[in-house]
Design a protein around this motif. Structure first.
Motif, mmCIF file in Angstrom:
data_model
loop_
_atom_site.group_PDB
_atom_site.id
_atom_site.type_symbol
_atom_site.label_atom_id
_atom_site.label_comp_id
_atom_site.label_asym_id
_atom_site.label_seq_id
_atom_site.Cartn_x
_atom_site.Cartn_y
_atom_site.Cartn_z
ATOM 1 N N ALA A 260 84.388 -35.263 -19.698
ATOM 2 C CA ALA A 260 85.169 -35.445 -18.193
ATOM 3 C C ALA A 260 86.506 -36.129 -18.407
ATOM 4 C CB ALA A 260 84.410 -36.191 -17.161
ATOM 5 N N GLY A 261 87.497 -35.282 -17.745
ATOM 6 C CA GLY A 261 88.915 -35.950 -17.825
ATOM 7 C C GLY A 261 89.682 -35.612 -19.013
ATOM 8 N N LYS A 262 89.103 -34.804 -19.904
ATOM 9 C CA LYS A 262 89.898 -34.361 -21.127
ATOM 10 C C LYS A 262 90.122 -32.930 -21.107
ATOM 11 C CE LYS A 262 88.757 -38.304 -24.147
ATOM 12 N NZ LYS A 262 88.092 -38.799 -25.353
ATOM 13 N N LYS A 263 91.234 -32.551 -21.858
ATOM 14 C CA LYS A 263 91.539 -31.117 -22.221
ATOM 15 C C LYS A 263 90.735 -30.434 -23.651
ATOM 16 C CE LYS A 263 95.620 -30.780 -19.268
ATOM 17 N NZ LYS A 263 96.960 -30.375 -19.430
ATOM 18 N N HIS A 264 90.370 -29.361 -23.404
ATOM 19 C CA HIS A 264 89.604 -28.729 -24.677
ATOM 20 C C HIS A 264 90.129 -27.470 -24.802
ATOM 21 C CE1 HIS A 264 86.727 -32.282 -24.814
ATOM 22 N NE2 HIS A 264 86.647 -31.872 -23.655
ATOM 23 N N ASN A 265 90.212 -26.992 -26.000
ATOM 24 C CA ASN A 265 90.558 -25.731 -26.367
ATOM 25 C C ASN A 265 89.395 -24.667 -26.181
ATOM 26 O OD1 ASN A 265 93.368 -25.958 -27.345
ATOM 27 N ND2 ASN A 265 92.261 -27.477 -28.574
ATOM 28 N N LEU A 266 89.311 -23.602 -25.335
ATOM 29 C CA LEU A 266 88.198 -22.673 -25.296
ATOM 30 C C LEU A 266 88.793 -21.589 -25.866
ATOM 31 C CD1 LEU A 266 85.858 -21.207 -24.177
ATOM 32 C CD2 LEU A 266 86.993 -20.785 -21.962
ATOM 33 N N VAL A 267 87.884 -20.910 -26.676
ATOM 34 C CA VAL A 267 88.456 -19.825 -27.549
ATOM 35 C C VAL A 267 86.947 -18.793 -27.380
ATOM 36 C CG1 VAL A 267 88.584 -18.725 -29.880
ATOM 37 C CG2 VAL A 267 89.879 -20.907 -29.198
ATOM 38 N N VAL A 268 87.559 -17.510 -26.975
ATOM 39 C CA VAL A 268 86.485 -16.420 -26.705
ATOM 40 C C VAL A 268 86.775 -15.101 -27.582
ATOM 41 C CG1 VAL A 268 85.301 -14.937 -25.202
ATOM 42 C CG2 VAL A 268 85.921 -17.206 -24.434
ATOM 43 N N ILE B 80 90.302 -1.139 -29.089
ATOM 44 C CA ILE B 80 90.380 -2.377 -29.833
ATOM 45 C C ILE B 80 89.050 -2.837 -30.064
ATOM 46 C CG2 ILE B 80 90.971 -4.805 -28.785
ATOM 47 C CD1 ILE B 80 92.357 -3.189 -26.662
ATOM 48 N N ASN B 81 88.628 -2.952 -31.370
ATOM 49 C CA ASN B 81 87.437 -3.535 -31.789
ATOM 50 C C ASN B 81 87.518 -5.123 -31.785
ATOM 51 O OD1 ASN B 81 86.889 -0.840 -32.476
ATOM 52 N ND2 ASN B 81 86.894 -1.012 -34.849
ATOM 53 N N ASN B 82 88.330 -5.609 -31.974
ATOM 54 C CA ASN B 82 88.244 -7.224 -32.085
ATOM 55 C C ASN B 82 89.206 -7.878 -31.104
ATOM 56 O OD1 ASN B 82 86.027 -7.553 -34.190
ATOM 57 N ND2 ASN B 82 87.715 -6.000 -35.037
ATOM 58 N N ILE B 83 89.030 -8.737 -30.328
ATOM 59 C CA ILE B 83 90.089 -9.654 -29.590
ATOM 60 C C ILE B 83 89.671 -10.878 -29.428
ATOM 61 C CG2 ILE B 83 89.289 -8.820 -27.466
ATOM 62 C CD1 ILE B 83 92.055 -8.861 -26.048
ATOM 63 N N TRP B 84 91.006 -11.829 -29.515
ATOM 64 C CA TRP B 84 90.437 -13.415 -29.476
ATOM 65 C C TRP B 84 91.297 -13.644 -28.240
ATOM 66 C CZ3 TRP B 84 87.564 -16.324 -32.875
ATOM 67 C CH2 TRP B 84 87.154 -15.744 -34.038
ATOM 68 N N TYR B 85 90.780 -14.764 -27.552
ATOM 69 C CA TYR B 85 91.155 -15.270 -26.341
ATOM 70 C C TYR B 85 91.224 -16.746 -26.467
ATOM 71 C CZ TYR B 85 89.793 -11.024 -23.548
ATOM 72 O OH TYR B 85 89.759 -9.743 -22.991
ATOM 73 N N HIS B 86 92.239 -17.414 -25.648
ATOM 74 C CA HIS B 86 92.330 -19.066 -25.771
ATOM 75 C C HIS B 86 92.965 -19.471 -24.416
ATOM 76 C CE1 HIS B 86 94.671 -22.854 -25.776
ATOM 77 N NE2 HIS B 86 93.707 -23.201 -26.844
ATOM 78 N N ARG B 87 92.160 -20.456 -23.965
ATOM 79 C CA ARG B 87 92.657 -21.185 -22.747
ATOM 80 C C ARG B 87 92.560 -22.695 -22.726
ATOM 81 N NH1 ARG B 87 91.892 -20.816 -16.508
ATOM 82 N NH2 ARG B 87 92.643 -23.171 -16.920
ATOM 83 N N LYS B 88 93.255 -23.649 -22.284
ATOM 84 C CA LYS B 88 92.779 -24.867 -22.153
ATOM 85 C C LYS B 88 91.932 -25.213 -21.153
ATOM 86 C CE LYS B 88 95.665 -27.065 -25.424
ATOM 87 N NZ LYS B 88 95.161 -27.809 -26.467
ATOM 88 N N ILE B 89 90.772 -25.948 -21.149
ATOM 89 C CA ILE B 89 90.089 -26.319 -20.150
ATOM 90 C C ILE B 89 89.877 -27.743 -19.779
ATOM 91 C CG2 ILE B 89 88.822 -24.123 -20.106
ATOM 92 C CD1 ILE B 89 86.558 -26.034 -21.342
ATOM 93 N N GLU B 90 89.931 -28.390 -18.561
ATOM 94 C CA GLU B 90 89.733 -29.740 -18.304
ATOM 95 C C GLU B 90 88.699 -29.884 -17.486
ATOM 96 O OE1 GLU B 90 92.355 -33.485 -16.820
ATOM 97 O OE2 GLU B 90 93.497 -31.565 -16.938
ATOM 98 N N ILE B 91 87.639 -30.680 -17.734
ATOM 99 C CA ILE B 91 86.505 -31.062 -16.949
ATOM 100 C C ILE B 91 87.162 -32.213 -15.859
ATOM 101 C CG2 ILE B 91 84.032 -31.587 -17.021
ATOM 102 C CD1 ILE B 91 84.986 -28.997 -18.546
ATOM 103 N N PRO B 92 86.983 -31.847 -14.705
ATOM 104 C CA PRO B 92 87.130 -32.869 -13.850
ATOM 105 C C PRO B 92 86.382 -34.197 -13.755
ATOM 106 C CG PRO B 92 86.533 -30.767 -12.611
ATOM 107 C CD PRO B 92 86.188 -30.609 -14.083
ATOM 108 N N GLU B 93 86.729 -35.336 -13.567
ATOM 109 C CA GLU B 93 86.309 -36.461 -14.021
ATOM 110 C C GLU B 93 85.219 -36.698 -12.925
ATOM 111 O OE1 GLU B 93 88.854 -39.847 -13.700
ATOM 112 O OE2 GLU B 93 90.170 -39.207 -15.467
#
Length: 621
Positions: free
Chosen positions: A152-160, A92-105
Motif C-alpha cells: 500500500a502506498g507504493k507504485k508497481h509495474n503491471l504487465v499483461v 496479432i498473435n502476441n501483445i504486451w501491455y504495461h502500466r503503473k499501479i499504486e495501491i491506496p494506503e
C-alpha cells in the motif's frame, strides 16, 4: 474572511469537481459489476503502453520486467479498434501491455484483487517482473490476488501478456475473421484486453460470490454464499424494495450456509414490469463490525418448459428476438460507452422485439444489468465459431470457459436461455456427442433454473429447446419448410457428416455407425432462432457487391416490408408448432448489411412499419 463552514463547502466542491473530471477522463469508468459492487475499487482503464510481439520472443527478451513500452494504447479497447488509438487490423498473435499501479494506503491489511472483464485469448499477469497468474479464455472475467506482490502506498509495474492463435481451431473465435480481411458474416478481430480492468480491496474473510435462486411459487429467495475464507463471522443479507427493508436473515460465513428469505407479496420481474429488489451483503465479526459490504440486486422470476412452450412466471411466453452481435464501428467488441449499451436495447425495443439472442460473443455484465433494468429478454451465448468441435483439445479449452460464463451471469433475471454453441454442422460420432453432452450437463449442474439450447441451428445431441435456422426469403415457402403439410418439421442439418473416412474410433476402429444423431419428434419447444437477414444498403440500386446479406435484395422498400411481413406472419401462423423466432439482425456489421439499423445505429427504415411487424404476436397476427 471566509468562515470555516464556507471554506469546507468550497473545498468539498473542488474535490467533487476534480473527481468528476478525473472520472470523465477514464473510458468506461462505470463499475463493471453492478450485481456485485464494493465501494473500495479503482478503475485501471485509460492510457497504457504496449508493444506487439510478432516473433513470440517476448518472454526470452524479458518483457515481463518492463517499466513501460514505447507505444501507447487506450484500455479497454482492443488494438484493432479506432478507440484504442492503434487501429492495427492484421493478425496479432502476441501483445504486451504495461502500466503503473499504486495501491491506496487505506487498503493496507486487505486483500488486493486485480480484476479483468475479459482478455482475448490467453493472458499472463506480472507484477514487477514476477509471474502472478495465467488465464485461458477470451470471453470470461477473471481475478488475480496480488496482495503478496504489492504494498500500500507504493507504485508497481503491471504487465499483461495476451496471446491468440485464432487459426488453430482450438479456441472460440465467434465472428472474428479467420482470414486477413472481413468477409461474409465475419468481421474485424479483437485481441488482448477488451473489457474493464480494475482493482478491488477485500477483507480476507470477505464474500467471494453469491448464487441467487428465486422461487416464485413459494415466494422465497434462496442464496448460496461463498467466502474467501471461512470463519466464525456472520453474513447479514438484507432485501430492500425501493429503499424499504422487506427481508433480512443472518447465516454463518461458511460455504455450507444457505440463506432462505421469504418475500411477502413478491413483485415479479417481467418485460412488462422489470422490478428489481436491492440486496446488501455484510460480513460482520463477533462484535458486529462490518468487515465486507457488497451491493447487489435481484429479480424474482421463473422460466421453465412445459410441452412445446417456454413459460415465464408460469405463463406461456412467446419469444420475438433479434440477433445482436455486439459489434461497434469504433470499439469492435467493446461498446464506446455505457450509454451505447443502453441505446442498443432501446433501439431493439423500439423495433418491436422483446429480447435478443446475444450472438457469438459473451456480452459484458453491464449489458445484462441494463437488460435487467429495462425488461429485455436475453439468451446468453458463447463465442463458439472457429472451433473444431470434434477436437478433445478444443473441448478442454471451451468447457472451462463455458463454466465461467454460466457462473458469472446466472443471477441476471433477464437471461432466460443458455446457448453454448452455434451451427455446429460437421460432427463426428464420438467426440462431438461427448462434448455437447458435457456442455449441457455442465450448464444444468451449475444453473438448473434455465433451459439450454445446446447448439443453435446445429446438430443437437441433448437440448431443452430445438432450434433451426433458415433464410428462405419467401414467407409461404418458409412456412412449408418449417412445418409442411405432412406434419414434418425442418431438421437441423445432421446429415452433413456421418463420420465417413474419419479416424474417430477407438484403437483405430471406425465407430461411424454406432451413433445416430437425434431428430426433432415433438415434445419440446421448437424455434427458428435465425431467419430473415434481408439485405438493404444505403443506396440499394447502386450497390455492386460491396455488401453481404441473405437472398436477393429487394428492389424497393415496399418490397422489403412486404417480404419481411410475409416471413413473420408465416412463423406466427405456426404458433402450435413454432414457439418463437430470432430475426437477423439488429444492426449492419461492417460488410454484412442486413440490419434493422445501420452500423452506426442511425435509422434505416420507417420504424413505425418495422415495429408494427415485429410487435405482432400469435394472438394479434
Amino acid at each position: 474572511m471566509m468562515n470555516v463552514k464556507k471554506m469546507c463547502v468550497v473545498i468539498l466542491a473542488i474535490l467533487l469537481t476534480s473527481a468528476i473530471n478525473i472520472r470523465a477522463q477514464i473510458p468506461r469508468s462505470e463499475h463493471p459489476r453492478p450485481q456485485f459492487e464494493r465501494n473500495e475499487w479503482a478503475n485501471l482503464n485509460g492510457e497504457w503502453t504496449y508493444t506487439f510481439d510478432f516473433s513470440e520472443s517476448g518472454l526470452e527478451r524479458g518483457l515481463f520486467n518492463s517499466e513501460g513500452f514505447d507505444a501507447k494504447i487506450v484500455v479497454p479497447f482492443c488494438p484493432e479498434s479506432k478507440l484504442s488509438g492503434v487501429g492495427y487490423k492484421d493478425f496479432i498473435n502476441n501483445i504486451w501491455y504495461h502500466r503503473k499501479i499504486e495501491i491506496p494506503e487505506g487498503w493496507d491489511g486487505k486483500n488486493i484483487k486485480l480484476n479483468f472483464g475479459a482478455v482475448y485469448y490467453t493472458a499472463e499477469v506480472y507484477i514487477d517482473g514476477k509471474f502472478v497468474l495465467r488465464h485461458f479464455g477470451g470471453s470470461t472475467s477473471f481475478s488475480a490476488d496480488i496482495t503478496s506482490f504489492v504494498e500500500a502506498g507504493k507504485k508497481h509495474n503491471l504487465v499483461v501478456y495476451a496471446h491468440s492463435d485464432l487459426r488453430s481451431a482450438n479456441q472460440g473465435a465467434g465472428k472474428q475473421n479467420l482470414q486477413c480481411k472481413s468477409y461474409g458474416c465475419n468481421y474485424t478481430r479483437t485481441t488482448g484486453i477488451w473489457q474493464t480492468v480494475w482493482l478491488e480491496a477485500i477483507d480476507q474473510k470477505g464474500l467471494q460470490s453469491a448464487q441467487v435462486i428465486t422461487d416464485i411459487d413459494q415466494s422465497k429467495i434462496i442464496i448460496h454464499p461463498r467466502f474467501y475464507s471461512e470463519s466464525g463471522n456472520n453474513l447479514n443479507i438484507t432485501i430492500l424494495e425501493k429503499g424499504r427493508k422487506i427481508g433480512k436473515t443472518t447465516v454463518k460465513a461458511n460455504n455450507s450456509s444457505i440463506a432462505i428469505i421469504p418475500v411477502k407479496k413478491a413483485k415479479l420481474w417481467s418485460p412488462e414490469n422489470p422490478f428489481l429488489y436491492d440486496v446488501v451483503y455484510e460480513v460482520t465479526d463477533e462484535k458486529g463490525q462490518v468487515l465486507d459490504k457488497v451491493q447487489s440486486y435481484l429479480g424474482m422470476r421463473k422460466v421453465h418448459i412445459e410441452g412445446n412452450k417456454i413459460y415465464l412466471n408460469n405463463k406461456p411466453f412467446y419469444h420475438r428476438l433479434v440477433l445482436d452481435q455486439g459489434f461497434y464501428p469504433e470499439g469492435i467488441w467493446t461498446a464506446p460507452s455505457d450509454e451505447d449499451l443502453i441505446e442498443d436495447i432501446k433501439l431493439s425495443m423500439a423495433a418491436g422485439f422483446n429480447g435478443a439472442r446475444l450472438h457469438q460473443k459473451v456480452f459484458e455484465e453491464r449489458f445484462y444489468y441494463h437488460a435487467d433494468r429495462l425488461g429485455y429478454i436475453t439468451w446468453g451465448e458463447a463465442a463458439s465459431w472457429g472451433m473444431d468441435c470434434n477436437s478433445e483439445i478444443t473441448a478442454r479449452n471451451f468447457l472451462s470457459e463455458w463454466e465461467d460464463i454460466v457462473v458469472r451471469d446466472r443471477n441476471h433475471p433477464s437471461l432466460l436461455v443458455w446457448t453454448p454453441m452455434n451451427e455446429a454442422w460437421w460432427p463426428d460420432q464420438v467426440q462431438y456427442p461427448r462434448f455437447v453432452t458435457d456442455l449441457y450437463e455442465m450448464a444444468k449442474n451449475l444453473d438448473p433454473t434455465r433451459p439450454v439450447n445446446t447448439v443453435s441451428g446445429g446438430v443437437h445431441i441433448v437440448t431443452d429447446i430445438y432450434t433451426v435456422h433458415d433464410y428462405e426469403q419467401d414467407g409461404k415457402r418458409l412456412k412449408n419448410i418449417l412445418y409442411n403439410e405432412k406434419g414434418e418439421f425442418k431438421q437441423t442439418p445432421n446429415h452433413i457428416n456421418h463420420g465417413k473416412n474419419m479416424n474417430i474410433g477407438f484403437n483405430g476402429l471406425a465407430h461411424s455407425l454406432q451413433f445416430d444423431f437425434p431428430k426433432y419428434t415433438g415434445g419440446q419447444p421448437y424455434l427458428i432462432d435465425e431467419f430473415g437477414g434481408i439485405k438493404w444498403t444505403v443506396d440499394q440500386q447502386k450497390n455492386k457487391g460491396g455488401s453481404w446479406g441473405y437472398g436477393n435484395a429487394p428492389k424497393t422498400l415496399d418490397e422489403l416490408y412486404t417480404r419481411l411481413e410475409s416471413q413473420v406472419d408465416a412463423i406466427l401462423s405456426l404458433k402450435d408448432q413454432v414457439w418463437g423466432y430470432c430475426y437477423t439482425q439488429l444492426t449492419d456489421v461492417e460488410q454484412e448489411q442486413n440490419g434493422i439499423y445501420f452500423y452506426d445505429r442511425t435509422t434505416k427504415f420507417d420504424m413505425n412499419k418495422i415495429k408494427a411487424i415485429f410487435s405482432k404476436t400469435p394472438e394479434t397476427k
